[in-house]
Write a protein that holds these residues in place. Structure first.
Motif, mmCIF file in Angstrom:
data_model
loop_
_atom_site.group_PDB
_atom_site.id
_atom_site.type_symbol
_atom_site.label_atom_id
_atom_site.label_comp_id
_atom_site.label_asym_id
_atom_site.label_seq_id
_atom_site.Cartn_x
_atom_site.Cartn_y
_atom_site.Cartn_z
ATOM 1 N N TRP A 183 0.799 -1.297 0.013
ATOM 2 C CA TRP A 183 -0.069 -0.035 -0.039
ATOM 3 C C TRP A 183 0.876 1.206 -0.125
ATOM 4 O O TRP A 183 2.020 1.190 0.629
ATOM 5 C CB TRP A 183 -0.761 0.045 1.389
ATOM 6 C CG TRP A 183 -1.714 -1.096 1.517
ATOM 7 C CD1 TRP A 183 -1.267 -2.152 2.229
ATOM 8 C CD2 TRP A 183 -3.130 -1.135 1.220
ATOM 9 N NE1 TRP A 183 -2.622 -3.160 2.429
ATOM 10 C CE2 TRP A 183 -3.471 -2.440 1.786
ATOM 11 C CE3 TRP A 183 -4.039 -0.294 0.780
ATOM 12 C CZ2 TRP A 183 -5.075 -2.841 1.626
ATOM 13 C CZ3 TRP A 183 -5.325 -0.800 0.535
ATOM 14 C CH2 TRP A 183 -5.749 -1.924 1.222
ATOM 15 N N ARG A 234 -9.230 -4.840 2.190
ATOM 16 C CA ARG A 234 -9.784 -4.345 1.145
ATOM 17 C C ARG A 234 -11.335 -4.585 1.109
ATOM 18 O O ARG A 234 -11.817 -3.641 0.236
ATOM 19 C CB ARG A 234 -9.044 -4.533 -0.271
ATOM 20 C CG ARG A 234 -7.725 -4.294 -0.234
ATOM 21 C CD ARG A 234 -7.066 -4.573 -1.687
ATOM 22 N NE ARG A 234 -7.413 -3.170 -2.419
ATOM 23 C CZ ARG A 234 -7.291 -3.150 -3.870
ATOM 24 N NH1 ARG A 234 -6.883 -4.101 -4.645
ATOM 25 N NH2 ARG A 234 -7.821 -2.062 -4.568
ATOM 26 N N VAL A 239 -11.826 0.993 4.545
ATOM 27 C CA VAL A 239 -10.647 1.172 3.682
ATOM 28 C C VAL A 239 -10.974 1.335 2.235
ATOM 29 O O VAL A 239 -10.307 2.184 1.577
ATOM 30 C CB VAL A 239 -9.851 -0.327 3.772
ATOM 31 C CG1 VAL A 239 -9.002 -0.521 2.494
ATOM 32 C CG2 VAL A 239 -9.365 -0.645 5.233
ATOM 33 N N GLN A 240 -12.269 0.916 1.884
ATOM 34 C CA GLN A 240 -12.649 1.088 0.482
ATOM 35 C C GLN A 240 -12.669 2.983 0.332
ATOM 36 O O GLN A 240 -12.388 3.404 -0.610
ATOM 37 C CB GLN A 240 -13.770 0.320 0.044
ATOM 38 C CG GLN A 240 -13.752 -0.996 -0.156
ATOM 39 C CD GLN A 240 -15.253 -1.956 -0.255
ATOM 40 O OE1 GLN A 240 -16.053 -1.144 -0.032
ATOM 41 N NE2 GLN A 240 -14.728 -2.999 -0.301
ATOM 42 N N GLN A 242 -11.202 5.142 2.161
ATOM 43 C CA GLN A 242 -9.630 5.762 1.848
ATOM 44 C C GLN A 242 -9.170 5.502 0.621
ATOM 45 O O GLN A 242 -8.403 6.416 -0.033
ATOM 46 C CB GLN A 242 -9.058 5.260 3.137
ATOM 47 C CG GLN A 242 -9.475 5.362 4.595
ATOM 48 C CD GLN A 242 -9.906 6.942 4.615
ATOM 49 O OE1 GLN A 242 -9.243 7.664 4.678
ATOM 50 N NE2 GLN A 242 -11.368 6.917 5.270
ATOM 51 N N GLU A 243 -9.693 4.461 0.059
ATOM 52 C CA GLU A 243 -9.067 4.254 -1.349
ATOM 53 C C GLU A 243 -9.619 5.509 -2.354
ATOM 54 O O GLU A 243 -8.978 5.808 -3.154
ATOM 55 C CB GLU A 243 -9.097 2.772 -1.782
ATOM 56 C CG GLU A 243 -8.310 1.960 -1.314
ATOM 57 C CD GLU A 243 -8.232 0.422 -1.750
ATOM 58 O OE1 GLU A 243 -9.421 -0.177 -1.825
ATOM 59 O OE2 GLU A 243 -7.471 -0.034 -2.097
ATOM 60 N N ARG A 244 -10.904 5.561 -2.286
ATOM 61 C CA ARG A 244 -11.507 6.422 -3.298
ATOM 62 C C ARG A 244 -11.030 7.888 -2.672
ATOM 63 O O ARG A 244 -11.055 8.545 -3.702
ATOM 64 C CB ARG A 244 -12.934 6.432 -2.727
ATOM 65 C CG ARG A 244 -13.740 4.936 -3.220
ATOM 66 C CD ARG A 244 -15.359 5.092 -3.283
ATOM 67 N NE ARG A 244 -15.879 5.126 -2.041
ATOM 68 C CZ ARG A 244 -16.189 4.370 -1.306
ATOM 69 N NH1 ARG A 244 -16.100 3.199 -1.463
ATOM 70 N NH2 ARG A 244 -16.898 4.730 -0.028
ATOM 71 N N GLY A 246 -8.120 8.567 -1.772
ATOM 72 C CA GLY A 246 -6.755 8.646 -2.229
ATOM 73 C C GLY A 246 -5.702 8.694 -0.982
ATOM 74 O O GLY A 246 -4.765 9.135 -1.338
ATOM 75 N N GLN A 247 -6.379 8.349 0.122
ATOM 76 C CA GLN A 247 -5.400 8.347 1.498
ATOM 77 C C GLN A 247 -4.726 7.057 1.661
ATOM 78 O O GLN A 247 -3.650 6.916 2.066
ATOM 79 C CB GLN A 247 -6.417 8.253 2.640
ATOM 80 C CG GLN A 247 -6.782 9.897 2.558
ATOM 81 C CD GLN A 247 -6.039 11.285 2.886
ATOM 82 O OE1 GLN A 247 -5.236 11.109 3.663
ATOM 83 N NE2 GLN A 247 -5.768 11.779 1.659
ATOM 84 N N LEU A 248 -5.345 5.918 0.921
ATOM 85 C CA LEU A 248 -4.785 4.647 0.817
ATOM 86 C C LEU A 248 -4.742 4.104 -0.757
ATOM 87 O O LEU A 248 -5.952 4.470 -1.550
ATOM 88 C CB LEU A 248 -5.484 3.641 1.424
ATOM 89 C CG LEU A 248 -5.469 3.728 3.020
ATOM 90 C CD1 LEU A 248 -6.517 2.540 3.500
ATOM 91 C CD2 LEU A 248 -4.207 3.565 3.597
ATOM 92 N N LEU A 249 -3.492 4.004 -1.147
ATOM 93 C CA LEU A 249 -3.199 3.628 -2.787
ATOM 94 C C LEU A 249 -2.859 2.204 -2.804
ATOM 95 O O LEU A 249 -2.015 1.879 -2.052
ATOM 96 C CB LEU A 249 -2.219 4.678 -3.257
ATOM 97 C CG LEU A 249 -1.894 4.539 -4.831
ATOM 98 C CD1 LEU A 249 -3.188 4.478 -5.782
ATOM 99 C CD2 LEU A 249 -0.908 5.189 -5.417
ATOM 100 N N TRP A 250 -3.604 1.398 -3.642
ATOM 101 C CA TRP A 250 -3.094 0.019 -3.617
ATOM 102 C C TRP A 250 -1.916 -0.063 -4.558
ATOM 103 O O TRP A 250 -2.297 0.248 -5.978
ATOM 104 C CB TRP A 250 -4.317 -0.717 -4.152
ATOM 105 C CG TRP A 250 -4.166 -2.164 -4.483
ATOM 106 C CD1 TRP A 250 -4.025 -2.857 -5.519
ATOM 107 C CD2 TRP A 250 -3.861 -3.087 -3.425
ATOM 108 N NE1 TRP A 250 -3.675 -4.174 -5.386
ATOM 109 C CE2 TRP A 250 -3.243 -4.478 -3.916
ATOM 110 C CE3 TRP A 250 -3.246 -3.346 -2.116
ATOM 111 C CZ2 TRP A 250 -2.855 -5.627 -3.515
ATOM 112 C CZ3 TRP A 250 -2.780 -4.300 -1.489
ATOM 113 C CH2 TRP A 250 -2.915 -5.492 -2.119
#
Length: 586
Positions: A183, A234, A239-240, A242-244, A246-250
């Motif tokens: 991540w 995920r 978590v999803q 934060q991904e949207r 942009g705080q968590l990038l896979w």
């Protein structure tokens, strides 16, 4: 009564059943031992008659080798029964396991049978059992060759909620190999710390592949993770989200060069400078395997504390695989999320290529097939034949080297420095030269504590560390892990495989501890207790597991422990072995 079809045939082995019955016999006194013309017989009372277990060998610490099948004796006649049938009888017998409601009985039964099926599946999946017995083994082979599991546990290969496909993809006994999940964590969410001059985020970059590093945004931290754990996270809504945002990038998975070690959640790549140990949201044996913030901080403390100690001079060949960095992310409340935590562990094998490095648990695990023996016994028989020496002579020499390179440094740290390392069999990685101990690596800094001697040596501390242990706590945990779990496993294996009488090794062990007592300067309480106490304490895995307790979060782990006769006590040789059942933990 028809004989069941799954009864283990005569002269076969059943590692899962051995682990189950060793745990049960250790923790209940509701059985009796008889000596017959064919050897020792353990009689377990059940509601309908009794179950009989024929013993090929019984160690002074209680570990047994069994001669299958299990016998059911009723109304003057006996017959072979399979393990599931025996398990049903045991769980229906309050004299053995106490009163159980239907839910507890069903859950325990299913978990035990699942663990047994897992063991059988891994044995069926291996084409290298002869190599695992005879060696030599690489570090990875030894880690992924621990197929039987804990010798005193009813379900040592339980791994809920792993599916069969996930087990084959991620479990060491199936020789799994996969890539690390990565991540990128934005600064507001990033968490971590380091005891070195380099930050945890920068240390993690040392194992981040170049093709993924190009995707790491400026200022973001790279977070490695077990791929199964990453898949679980995920799926979480937070978590999803934060991904949207942009705080968590896979970033994706690295190349498939990482191997799960015997603990499942510690990952090893031969050329990487760090091993990666992370949280797993899975229940392996007694615990949900989530790291905690206090545990990962222990690694940083230990790394700092041990810098001032001249370990190479005091204990040649001994080293700790330090864990000087941890990483994770903050949850919605701003707290460190335990499910995201990972630690970086030194890969000391990079500088030890000239020696064989084998986890002790694999060396001593019970035979995995008919006519086989432990890896330890096989290695020593080969050495005795090559050198033309007697088996007892070789066994005593090997055990003396084991005591010198394992017990001396671990007791030395506890007595002189007040640093206590809980060295159970999976935390002791022996360094071998032609099969002979020349050193050891200790791993798992979460299992470390300090005692009064440490506080005396560090008067500048305003408060005792979080993992300060009083003397009674040190006696319980340190001696259980180092002596009962690890050292007695060695003496039991050598005796059970016919190399030497166990009493001789116990005598040598007592002499070694007495010599340490004369040589070491500091807090001798644990040594005195090991040598003089009539009883030691052992962890009760059977009733812990039966109760469904999560050991990792138990506020008073001491209640899991029960008293065992100490074979090192002065009068132990004249006293018969006993078993004391203290009941299922409340």
């Amino acid at each position: 009564m028809a004989t069941t079809t799954d009864a283990t045939p005569l002269n076969e082995v059943d590692p899962a059943a051995s682990c189950f019955f060793n745990a049960l016999l250790r923790e209940t006194c509701a059985w009796r031992l008889d000596t017959t013309g064919h050897g020792e017989l353990a009689r377990l009372p059940i509601t309908e008659g009794e179950l009989q277990l024929r013993l090929q060998h019984r160690s002074t610490s209680g570990e047994c080798r069994f001669q299958w099948p299990i016998l059911w004796f009723k109304e003057g006649a006996s017959q072979a029964v399979d393990f599931p049938t025996a398990l049903e009888h045991i769980l229906a017998s309050p004299a053995l396991v106490g009163p159980l409601d239907a839910t507890a009985r069903h859950t325990f039964r299913e978990r035990v049978l699942e663990s047994r099926a897992n063991t059988r599946a891994s044995l069926d999946d291996r084409d290298d059992l002869a190599h695992l017995q005879n060696g030599p083994l690489t570090f990875a082979e030894a880690e992924q060759g621990l197929l039987a599991g804990h010798a005193f546990h009813p379900a040592p290969k339980s791994r809920a909620p792993f599916s069969e496909a996930e087990a084959r993809a991620f479990c060491p006994e199936h020789r799994a190999r996969f890539g690390l999940a990565w991540w990128a964590v934005a600064p507001p969410l990033a968490a971590g710390d380091s005891s070195r001059d380099i930050t945890a985020a920068d240390l993690a970059l040392e194992v981040l592949p170049a093709n993924l590093a190009t995707r790491l945004p400026p200022g973001f931290s790279a977070l490695p993770m077990h791929p199964w754990q990453a898949m679980q996270l995920r799926r979480q809504a937070w978590v999803q989200a934060q991904e949207r945002r942009g705080q968590l990038l896979w970033l994706g998975n690295s190349a498939a060069e990482w191997l799960p070690t015997s603990s499942h959640r510690s990952l090893y790549a031969p050329r990487a400078p760090w091993m990666v140990k992370g949280s797993l949201s899975a229940r392996l044996t007694n615990s949900l395997r989530l790291l905690s913030l206090k545990e990962v901080r222990r690694g940083l403390h230990l790394d700092r504390w041990m810098r001032e100690l001249d370990m190479a001079r005091r204990f040649p060949g001994f080293a700790v695989m330090q864990e000087p960095a941890w990483l994770g992310w903050l949850d919605a409340k701003g707290d460190v999320d335990p499910a995201s935590l990972v630690v970086l562990r030194e890969n000391l094998l990079l500088g030890a290529a000239e020696t064989e490095t084998v986890v002790l648990a694999t060396l001593t695990q019970q035979p995995l097939g008919p006519g086989r023996q432990t890896l330890l016994a096989a290695r020593l028989r080969a050495r005795a034949q090559t050198l033309g020496e007697s088996l007892p002579q070789v066994a005593r020499g090997w055990f003396a080297a084991f005591c010198r390179h394992v017990l001396t440094p671990l007791f030395g740290l506890a007595v002189e420095d007040g640093i206590v390392l809980l060295a159970h069999q999976q935390n002791i990685v022996l360094r071998l030269d032609d099969g002979w101990p020349v050193g050891m690596f200790y791993r798992d800094c979460q299992g470390s504590g300090v005692g009064d001697r440490f506080l005396e040596r560090h008067p500048q501390l305003e408060h005792p560390p979080e993992n300060y242990w009083a003397r009674d706590t040190q006696r319980r945990y340190f001696l259980y892990y180092l002596l009962i779990n690890s050292t007695f496993a060695v003496t039991s294996a050598l005796a059970a495989d016919g190399l030497i009488d166990e009493a001789t090794l116990q005598h040598d062990l007592r002499d070694h501890l007495n010599a340490l007592r004369e040589r070491l300067d500091g807090d001798l309480d644990c040594l005195d207790h090991a040598l003089q106490s009539v009883q030691l304490e052992a962890k009760g895995n059977f009733f812990c597991y039966l109760s469904g307790i999560n050991e990792a979060t138990l506020t008073e782990p001491a209640r899991l422990y029960l008293s065992l006769d100490n074979p090192l006590a002065p009068a132990a040789a004249a006293a018969p072995a006993t078993n004391r059942y203290q009941g299922a933990p409340a």
